[in-house]
Write a protein that holds these residues in place. Sequence first.
Motif, mmCIF file in Angstrom:
data_model
loop_
_atom_site.group_PDB
_atom_site.id
_atom_site.type_symbol
_atom_site.label_atom_id
_atom_site.label_comp_id
_atom_site.label_asym_id
_atom_site.label_seq_id
_atom_site.Cartn_x
_atom_site.Cartn_y
_atom_site.Cartn_z
ATOM 1 N N TYR A 36 1.712 1.384 1.317
ATOM 2 C CA TYR A 36 1.402 1.828 -0.034
ATOM 3 C C TYR A 36 2.667 1.838 -0.884
ATOM 4 O O TYR A 36 3.771 2.061 -0.380
ATOM 5 C CB TYR A 36 0.815 3.245 -0.029
ATOM 6 C CG TYR A 36 -0.637 3.322 0.367
ATOM 7 C CD1 TYR A 36 -1.005 3.481 1.692
ATOM 8 C CD2 TYR A 36 -1.635 3.218 -0.590
ATOM 9 C CE1 TYR A 36 -2.333 3.540 2.058
ATOM 10 C CE2 TYR A 36 -2.969 3.280 -0.234
ATOM 11 C CZ TYR A 36 -3.311 3.433 1.092
ATOM 12 O OH TYR A 36 -4.637 3.491 1.444
ATOM 13 N N GLN A 38 4.213 3.722 -4.362
ATOM 14 C CA GLN A 38 3.984 4.840 -5.267
ATOM 15 C C GLN A 38 5.038 4.861 -6.353
ATOM 16 O O GLN A 38 6.226 5.010 -6.082
ATOM 17 C CB GLN A 38 3.974 6.175 -4.512
ATOM 18 C CG GLN A 38 3.575 7.350 -5.387
ATOM 19 C CD GLN A 38 3.452 8.644 -4.619
ATOM 20 O OE1 GLN A 38 4.119 8.840 -3.608
ATOM 21 N NE2 GLN A 38 2.591 9.547 -5.084
ATOM 22 N N PRO A 44 -0.452 6.867 -4.720
ATOM 23 C CA PRO A 44 -0.095 5.661 -3.957
ATOM 24 C C PRO A 44 -1.073 4.528 -4.235
ATOM 25 O O PRO A 44 -2.275 4.747 -4.357
ATOM 26 C CB PRO A 44 -0.191 6.134 -2.502
ATOM 27 C CG PRO A 44 -0.017 7.617 -2.565
ATOM 28 C CD PRO A 44 -0.665 8.024 -3.848
ATOM 29 N N ASN B 107 -4.418 9.912 -9.244
ATOM 30 C CA ASN B 107 -3.046 10.199 -9.643
ATOM 31 C C ASN B 107 -2.608 11.621 -9.305
ATOM 32 O O ASN B 107 -1.474 12.005 -9.571
ATOM 33 C CB ASN B 107 -2.846 9.918 -11.122
ATOM 34 C CG ASN B 107 -2.791 8.434 -11.415
ATOM 35 O OD1 ASN B 107 -2.333 7.637 -10.597
ATOM 36 N ND2 ASN B 107 -3.280 8.047 -12.586
#
Lengths: 114, 114
Positions: A36, A38, A44, B107
């Motif tokens: 992932y 972020q 993420p 988020n």
Amino acid sequence: GESVGLHLPTLSVQEGDNSIINCAYSNSASDYFIWYKQESGKGPQFIIDIRSNMDKRQGQRVTVLLNKTVKHLSLQIAATQPGDSAVYFCAENLKPGNTDKLIFGTGTRLQVFP
Amino acid sequence: GAGVSQSPSNKVTEKGKDVELRCDPISGHTALYWYRQSLGQGLEFLIYFQGNSAPDKSGLPSDRFSAERTGGSVSTLTIQRTQQEDSAVYLCASSSQGIGSPLHFGNGTRLTVT
């Protein structure tokens, strides 16, 4: 206990170079792995995944390599761009085929400079 | 299409108060996860819902934490008698079928306990 860790907390690369982010995992029974990305203030974002019956998988500009012998996972980013700057996490499925629980590493910060 | 939606995006509360955090997963996703992320840290698994099965609560840090998922869709994470150490970003994710399909994250809700 079982854990997923990263070798380098911060990686700095020049724009256009290739980046390699590494991850060590401890559960040899894990059968699914994900990378992932972020960015600050965001959740993420899925990049690429790989199952344990594979040792390599390619996406757009990214390649994930899995070495089960040494329990090592890496993410390769080709022609790194400023937009690639973020924190990268690897994650493993701690209990394959049973409980769907992804365990995340602490992350590596990728910094891309011009 | 619509992604995972979390609300509120920010929450400031006083120590000892209860808070509720909401997650709207992607429509049709059967699996829903809650994770917690402290500043500069990785993601800590909290709880996992899959369809009508009993949730995996093994990551909840104390009995002050609980979560529900109503109608197989919206989920609420409740923290009772909040403590300063509860301050973190709480992330929700959903996936179409649990492990084997990637998690899609919202988020997050940034919780600050004063």
